[in-house]
Design an enzyme around this catalytic site. Structure first.
Site, PDB file in Angstrom:
ATOM      1  N   LYS A 132      58.338  50.354 -80.047  1.00  0.00           N
ATOM      2  CA  LYS A 132      58.802  49.636 -81.235  1.00  0.00           C
ATOM      3  C   LYS A 132      57.600  49.061 -82.005  1.00  0.00           C
ATOM      4  O   LYS A 132      56.467  49.066 -81.508  1.00  0.00           O
ATOM      5  CB  LYS A 132      59.762  48.525 -80.790  1.00  0.00           C
ATOM      6  CG  LYS A 132      61.051  49.052 -80.125  1.00  0.00           C
ATOM      7  CD  LYS A 132      61.957  47.894 -79.733  1.00  0.00           C
ATOM      8  CE  LYS A 132      63.202  48.380 -79.002  1.00  0.00           C
ATOM      9  NZ  LYS A 132      64.105  47.250 -78.661  1.00  0.00           N
ATOM     10  N   TYR A 155      71.080  52.413 -83.789  1.00  0.00           N
ATOM     11  CA  TYR A 155      71.661  51.219 -83.168  1.00  0.00           C
ATOM     12  C   TYR A 155      73.135  51.053 -83.526  1.00  0.00           C
ATOM     13  O   TYR A 155      73.663  49.947 -83.432  1.00  0.00           O
ATOM     14  CB  TYR A 155      70.848  49.985 -83.562  1.00  0.00           C
ATOM     15  CG  TYR A 155      69.559  49.853 -82.771  1.00  0.00           C
ATOM     16  CD1 TYR A 155      69.576  49.764 -81.378  1.00  0.00           C
ATOM     17  CD2 TYR A 155      68.326  49.803 -83.416  1.00  0.00           C
ATOM     18  CE1 TYR A 155      68.400  49.645 -80.650  1.00  0.00           C
ATOM     19  CE2 TYR A 155      67.139  49.674 -82.688  1.00  0.00           C
ATOM     20  CZ  TYR A 155      67.191  49.590 -81.301  1.00  0.00           C
ATOM     21  OH  TYR A 155      66.025  49.457 -80.576  1.00  0.00           O
ATOM     22  N   PHE A 183      72.846  40.196 -83.758  1.00  0.00           N
ATOM     23  CA  PHE A 183      71.421  40.514 -83.880  1.00  0.00           C
ATOM     24  C   PHE A 183      71.157  41.818 -84.616  1.00  0.00           C
ATOM     25  O   PHE A 183      69.996  42.156 -84.881  1.00  0.00           O
ATOM     26  CB  PHE A 183      70.750  40.532 -82.497  1.00  0.00           C
ATOM     27  CG  PHE A 183      71.322  41.552 -81.526  1.00  0.00           C
ATOM     28  CD1 PHE A 183      70.977  42.890 -81.593  1.00  0.00           C
ATOM     29  CD2 PHE A 183      72.208  41.145 -80.531  1.00  0.00           C
ATOM     30  CE1 PHE A 183      71.496  43.822 -80.698  1.00  0.00           C
ATOM     31  CE2 PHE A 183      72.736  42.072 -79.627  1.00  0.00           C
ATOM     32  CZ  PHE A 183      72.377  43.411 -79.717  1.00  0.00           C
ATOM     33  N   ARG A 196      64.226  53.777 -67.655  1.00  0.00           N
ATOM     34  CA  ARG A 196      64.814  52.445 -67.836  1.00  0.00           C
ATOM     35  C   ARG A 196      64.228  51.452 -66.832  1.00  0.00           C
ATOM     36  O   ARG A 196      64.030  50.284 -67.136  1.00  0.00           O
ATOM     37  CB  ARG A 196      66.340  52.503 -67.678  1.00  0.00           C
ATOM     38  CG  ARG A 196      67.063  53.269 -68.771  1.00  0.00           C
ATOM     39  CD  ARG A 196      67.246  52.473 -70.031  1.00  0.00           C
ATOM     40  NE  ARG A 196      68.145  51.338 -69.885  1.00  0.00           N
ATOM     41  CZ  ARG A 196      68.587  50.619 -70.912  1.00  0.00           C
ATOM     42  NH1 ARG A 196      68.215  50.909 -72.156  1.00  0.00           N
ATOM     43  NH2 ARG A 196      69.392  49.598 -70.716  1.00  0.00           N
ATOM     44  N   THR A 240      66.409  44.098 -70.550  1.00  0.00           N
ATOM     45  CA  THR A 240      66.341  43.885 -71.998  1.00  0.00           C
ATOM     46  C   THR A 240      65.528  42.652 -72.394  1.00  0.00           C
ATOM     47  O   THR A 240      64.751  42.695 -73.348  1.00  0.00           O
ATOM     48  CB  THR A 240      67.775  43.779 -72.576  1.00  0.00           C
ATOM     49  OG1 THR A 240      68.501  44.950 -72.182  1.00  0.00           O
ATOM     50  CG2 THR A 240      67.758  43.690 -74.090  1.00  0.00           C
ATOM     51  N   ASN A 267      60.813  43.338 -77.548  1.00  0.00           N
ATOM     52  CA  ASN A 267      60.750  43.886 -76.183  1.00  0.00           C
ATOM     53  C   ASN A 267      60.092  45.265 -76.104  1.00  0.00           C
ATOM     54  O   ASN A 267      60.291  46.017 -75.154  1.00  0.00           O
ATOM     55  CB  ASN A 267      62.118  43.830 -75.500  1.00  0.00           C
ATOM     56  CG  ASN A 267      63.149  44.704 -76.189  1.00  0.00           C
ATOM     57  OD1 ASN A 267      62.826  45.434 -77.125  1.00  0.00           O
ATOM     58  ND2 ASN A 267      64.376  44.640 -75.722  1.00  0.00           N
ATOM     59  N   HIS A 277      62.088  51.116 -76.671  1.00  0.00           N
ATOM     60  CA  HIS A 277      63.471  51.543 -76.484  1.00  0.00           C
ATOM     61  C   HIS A 277      63.509  52.696 -75.495  1.00  0.00           C
ATOM     62  O   HIS A 277      62.633  53.561 -75.515  1.00  0.00           O
ATOM     63  CB  HIS A 277      64.066  52.018 -77.819  1.00  0.00           C
ATOM     64  CG  HIS A 277      65.351  52.771 -77.617  1.00  0.00           C
ATOM     65  ND1 HIS A 277      66.577  52.147 -77.476  1.00  0.00           N
ATOM     66  CD2 HIS A 277      65.589  54.099 -77.460  1.00  0.00           C
ATOM     67  CE1 HIS A 277      67.512  53.060 -77.266  1.00  0.00           C
ATOM     68  NE2 HIS A 277      66.942  54.257 -77.254  1.00  0.00           N
ATOM     69  N   GLU A 333      70.344  60.742 -79.025  1.00  0.00           N
ATOM     70  CA  GLU A 333      69.166  60.138 -79.648  1.00  0.00           C
ATOM     71  C   GLU A 333      68.069  61.176 -79.908  1.00  0.00           C
ATOM     72  O   GLU A 333      67.391  61.124 -80.935  1.00  0.00           O
ATOM     73  CB  GLU A 333      68.655  58.977 -78.781  1.00  0.00           C
ATOM     74  CG  GLU A 333      69.641  57.812 -78.779  1.00  0.00           C
ATOM     75  CD  GLU A 333      69.288  56.656 -77.847  1.00  0.00           C
ATOM     76  OE1 GLU A 333      69.946  55.609 -77.943  1.00  0.00           O
ATOM     77  OE2 GLU A 333      68.365  56.804 -77.019  1.00  0.00           O
TER      78      GLU A 333
HETATM   79  P1  IDP Z   1      68.166  47.815 -74.323  1.00  0.00           P
HETATM   80  O1  IDP Z   1      67.094  48.052 -75.357  1.00  0.00           O
HETATM   81  O2  IDP Z   1      67.594  47.212 -73.074  1.00  0.00           O
HETATM   82  O3  IDP Z   1      69.006  49.030 -74.061  1.00  0.00           O
HETATM   83  P2  IDP Z   1      70.469  46.763 -75.779  1.00  0.00           P
HETATM   84  O4  IDP Z   1      71.469  45.828 -75.188  1.00  0.00           O
HETATM   85  O5  IDP Z   1      70.898  48.187 -75.989  1.00  0.00           O
HETATM   86  O6  IDP Z   1      69.138  46.683 -74.895  1.00  0.00           O
HETATM   87  O7  IDP Z   1      70.006  46.162 -77.175  1.00  0.00           O
HETATM   88  C1  IDP Z   1      69.258  46.925 -78.064  1.00  0.00           C
HETATM   89  C2  IDP Z   1      68.129  46.096 -78.605  1.00  0.00           C
HETATM   90  O8  IDP Z   1      68.657  45.034 -79.387  1.00  0.00           O
HETATM   91  C3  IDP Z   1      67.270  45.406 -77.534  1.00  0.00           C
HETATM   92  O9  IDP Z   1      66.273  46.225 -77.002  1.00  0.00           O
HETATM   93  C4  IDP Z   1      66.696  44.249 -78.323  1.00  0.00           C
HETATM   94  O10 IDP Z   1      65.596  44.697 -79.118  1.00  0.00           O
HETATM   95  C5  IDP Z   1      67.830  43.890 -79.252  1.00  0.00           C
HETATM   96  N1  IDP Z   1      68.651  42.804 -78.709  1.00  0.00           N
HETATM   97  C6  IDP Z   1      69.563  42.882 -77.734  1.00  0.00           C
HETATM   98  N2  IDP Z   1      70.130  41.687 -77.481  1.00  0.00           N
HETATM   99  C7  IDP Z   1      69.540  40.823 -78.349  1.00  0.00           C
HETATM  100  C8  IDP Z   1      69.686  39.425 -78.588  1.00  0.00           C
HETATM  101  O11 IDP Z   1      70.467  38.731 -77.964  1.00  0.00           O
HETATM  102  N3  IDP Z   1      68.894  38.908 -79.572  1.00  0.00           N
HETATM  103  C9  IDP Z   1      67.998  39.643 -80.281  1.00  0.00           C
HETATM  104  N4  IDP Z   1      67.843  40.950 -80.091  1.00  0.00           N
HETATM  105  C10 IDP Z   1      68.590  41.548 -79.127  1.00  0.00           C
HETATM  106 MG    MG Z   2      70.334  50.048 -75.303  1.00  0.00          MG
END
Ligand code: IDP
Ligand code: MG
Length: 149
Positions: free
Chosen positions: A9, A49, A57, A85, A91, A112, A115, A126
Site C-alpha cells: 500500500k 474494496y 472506514f 496472510r 489486520t 497496515n 494487502h 483480485e
Molecule cells: P485485511 O486487509 O487484513 O484483509 P480487512 O478487514 O479486509 O483487513 O480490511 C481491509 C482494509 O481496510 C484493512 O487492511 C485496513 O487497511 C482497512 N481497515 C479495516 N478495518 C479498519 C478500521 O477499523 N479502521 C480503519 N481502516 C480499517
Molecule cells: Mg481483507
C-alpha cells in the site's frame, strides 16, 4: 498452481519497505509471477474494496489507496494464499504478531502496509481485477528441487 494477489500500500512504498516486503515472500520460497508499480484509480480502489463499501472506514480507505503509488504483485506456490496472510499478520498492526510484516513495521490499522487476498476465490477475483493475462509470467524456478521434495 495456487496464486495470490498482494499489494504494497502507499505507506509501504513511502516508507521504503518495498524491498523488505518482497524479500520476505521471495526468501520463503514463493514465486513472483506479476509485479507492477501503479497509481490506483478511484474506480479500481472502489472495486477492490467493494466488500467493505458499507463500512465507516471505506471512504478513507479508498482515498488512502489512491493517494500515492502502490506495488501490485501476484505470487505463486502451494498454499500461498493462507501462508501470505500469515506472513502479513493480522489486520491491526498494533496487535499483529512480531515477525509478521504488519507486526514488525506498523502501529495503526489504517496504515497496515500491505494487502493480501483472504481466500483462493478472492485471489482469483483480485488477480483478474488488477492484472491482464499477459502481465503474468509463468515460469519454473531452477530452485524448485531445493524447495520441495
Ligand atoms: P485485511 O486487509 O487484513 O484483509 P480487512 O478487514 O479486509 O483487513 O480490511 C481491509 C482494509 O481496510 C484493512 O487492511 C485496513 O487497511 C482497512 N481497515 C479495516 N478495518 C479498519 C478500521 O477499523 N479502521 C480503519 N481502516 C480499517
Ligand atoms: Mg481483507
Amino acid at each position: 498452481m495456487e496464486r495470490t494477489f498482494l499489494a504494497i500500500k502507499p505507506d509501504g512504498v513511502q516508507r521504503n519497505l518495498v524491498g523488505e516486503i518482497i524479500r520476505r515472500f521471495e526468501s520463503k520460497g514463493f514465486t513472483l509471477v506479476g509485479l507492477k508499480m501503479m497509481k490506483v484509480s478511484r474506480e479500481l480502489a472502489e472495486q477492490h474494496y467493494d466488500v467493505h463499501k458499507e463500512r465507516p472506514f471505506f471512504p478513507g480507505l479508498v482515498e488512502f489507496i489512491i493517494s500515492s503509488p502502490v506495488v501490485a504483485m501476484v505470487w505463486e506456490g502451494e498454499g500461498v494464499v493462507a501462508a501470505a496472510r500469515k506472513i502479513i499478520g493480522s489486520t491491526n498492526p498494533l496487535t499483529a504478531e512480531p515477525g509478521t510484516i504488519r507486526g514488525d513495521f506498523g502501529i495503526n490499522v489504517g496504515r497496515n502496509l500491505i494487502h493480501g487476498s483472504d481466500a483462493q476465490e478472492t485471489a482469483q477475483r483480485e488477480i483478474k481485477l488488477w492484472f491482464k493475462d499477459d502481465e503474468l509470467v509463468s515460469w519454473e524456478p531452477n530452485l524448485t528441487p531445493w524447495l520441495r521434495e
